[in-house]
Design an enzyme around this catalytic site. Structure first.
Site, PDB file in Angstrom:
ATOM      1  N   CYS A 124      -5.924  11.819   9.193  1.00  0.00           N
ATOM      2  CA  CYS A 124      -6.661  10.912   8.317  1.00  0.00           C
ATOM      3  C   CYS A 124      -7.531   9.648   8.887  1.00  0.00           C
ATOM      4  O   CYS A 124      -8.299   9.127   8.367  1.00  0.00           O
ATOM      5  CB  CYS A 124      -5.792  10.487   7.217  1.00  0.00           C
ATOM      6  SG  CYS A 124      -4.212   9.506   7.841  1.00  0.00           S
TER       7      CYS A 124
ATOM      8  N   HIS B 232      -7.465   3.285   5.247  1.00  0.00           N
ATOM      9  CA  HIS B 232      -7.340   3.025   6.615  1.00  0.00           C
ATOM     10  C   HIS B 232      -8.695   2.473   7.203  1.00  0.00           C
ATOM     11  O   HIS B 232      -9.641   3.007   7.000  1.00  0.00           O
ATOM     12  CB  HIS B 232      -7.040   4.493   7.398  1.00  0.00           C
ATOM     13  CG  HIS B 232      -5.834   4.846   7.119  1.00  0.00           C
ATOM     14  ND1 HIS B 232      -4.801   4.348   6.605  1.00  0.00           N
ATOM     15  CD2 HIS B 232      -5.250   6.026   7.753  1.00  0.00           C
ATOM     16  CE1 HIS B 232      -3.433   5.339   6.653  1.00  0.00           C
ATOM     17  NE2 HIS B 232      -3.694   6.447   7.131  1.00  0.00           N
TER      18      HIS B 232
HETATM   19  C1  2RA Z   1      -0.320   8.006   8.511  1.00  0.00           C
HETATM   20  N1  2RA Z   1      -1.844   9.606   9.636  1.00  0.00           N
HETATM   21  O1  2RA Z   1      -1.206   7.437   8.193  1.00  0.00           O
HETATM   22  C2  2RA Z   1      -0.694   9.421   9.477  1.00  0.00           C
HETATM   23  C3  2RA Z   1      -0.361  10.607   8.777  1.00  0.00           C
HETATM   24  N2  2RA Z   1      -0.899  10.420   7.310  1.00  0.00           N
HETATM   25  O2  2RA Z   1       0.941   7.872   8.384  1.00  0.00           O
END
Ligand code: 2RA
Length: 359
Positions: free
Chosen positions: A134, A250
């Site tokens: 991601c 994110h």
């Molecule tokens: C996280 N990218 O953010 C890793 C798995 N989704 O924990």
């Protein structure tokens, strides 16, 4: 095209996001039937989808073989156990786990970046597509147009990853620790099964396990997956993955060196033309100008949005042709569920699923 779609990991945060997306009916295919799979603990529970009740099952081959396409939104061991057998029988498997991302015969796909790899003739042989990590997805969405137009020499990034990346249990830990602080004024750095240290009002320079070379598993994925997707196996790329006490979204702070001198406005122009990217980047804005986003985009504002947002685009003299920028997106949508469903959609549109169903 009417499809029977399966979701493995249906009760997880990505599985739930996939359900929401399928209910929006934004795809070029119609969901004739939906089959939901989850762990034994959830088997037997009912889920309502588009006014019909669906009983959650444990993953089992006879039931899964009835699907045209299955989204695997669960741990790698389940993908490894079921995908080879399903692929043998012509079921298209889109795997969000890392199980097949490095597999030489499995395309690692972000449709806007390398959707051409969804080739019906190739997929007929082994109908498995891996969906990247991601953080990798938004990163390559930004790097690809810049690489194509200006050439890409090196990349340095730090991620700011919400706890939902580690699933619902991680959301519960942050909620509990935050509540504990306000109710009991207690901020003991407690260790939980999910995080090595307390995450409330804290950040951790560390996502997933630490490898022998000092990188984390997460950083290693971002590096290797970006190189595979950009066809740049030697691209110098340094990543530091940081867990932050936010729930969804994110962020990535990125500095890159291009092969030619480029202005910030040329970068903005190039990125704004790329499908799925939104530039929000003002130097200043009075309150009334802030509008929906204004100035720059924050993780919380990306929740429920499909685009990858880019802010803070500027030149930097740390490299000869250096550019710094901020990338942020909903890690559960474009970072996971949306990307996977877009792959299924592309395979519906390009005849792959039709070819597989006639197998
Ligand atoms: C996280 N990218 O953010 C890793 C798995 N989704 O924990």
């Amino acid at each position: 095209l009417e499809l029977t779609i399966g979701i493995v990991g249906a009760t997880g945060v990505v599985g739930q996001t996939a359900l929401d997306l399928l209910a929006d009916e934004f795809t070029d295919f119609k969901v004739k039937k939906l089959k939901l799979y989850a762990s034994r603990a959830s088997a037997g529970k009912m889920v309502t989808f588009c006014n019909s009740k669906i009983t959650i099952e444990e993953p089992n081959l006879p039931s899964m073989l009835e699907c045209n396409a299955i989204l695997f939104a669960t741990e790698a061991s389940i993908s490894t156990e079921f995908i080879p057998k399903l692929a043998e029988h012509g079921v298209l498997c889109i795997d969000k786990s890392s199980a097949f991302r490095a597999h030489p015969s499995v395309p690692l796909v972000v449709p806007e970046v390398n959707g051409h790899l969804l080739n019906p003739n190739e997929l007929k042989k082994f109908p498995v597509v891996a969906s990247p990590n991601c953080c990798t997805i938004p990163l390559v969405m930004v790097l690809k147009p810049l690489q194509d137009k200006f050439g890409l020499e090196r990349v340095i990034l730090s991620t700011y990853q919400s706890v939902s990346g580690a699933g619902k249990p991680a959301i519960d830990v942050l909620t509990e620790e935050t509540k504990n602080f306000f109710v009991n004024q207690d901020l003991t750095c407690g260790k939980s099964e999910i995080f090595p240290k307390s995450i409330a009002f804290n950040v951790m320079p560390y996502v997933a396990g630490i490898l022998d070379n000092g990188d984390t598993d997460e950083e290693s994925k971002i590096i290797s997956e970006s190189r595979k997707i950009l066809n740049s196996p030697k691209l110098p790329l340094a990543a530091t993955s940081v867990r932050v006490p936010t729930f969804v979204g994110h962020g990535e702070s990125v500095t890159l060196e291009l092969s030619s001198k480029v202005t910030a406005s040329q970068i903005k122009e190039t990125l704004s033309e790329f499908p799925g990217i939104q530039i929000i980047d003002e130097k200043s804005a009075k309150d009334e100008d802030l509008g929906t986003y204004g100035l720059f985009v924050t993780p919380r504002e990306t929740h429920g949005k499909d685009d990858v947002f880019v802010s803070r685009i500027r030149n930097t003299d740390v490299f000869q042709n250096g550019i710094s920028l901020w990338i942020v997106s909903d890690n559960l949508r474009k970072g996971a569920a949306l990307n996977a469903i877009q792959v299924i959609n592309s395979c519906a549109a390009n005849g792959t699923l039709k070819a597989l169903s006639s197998k």
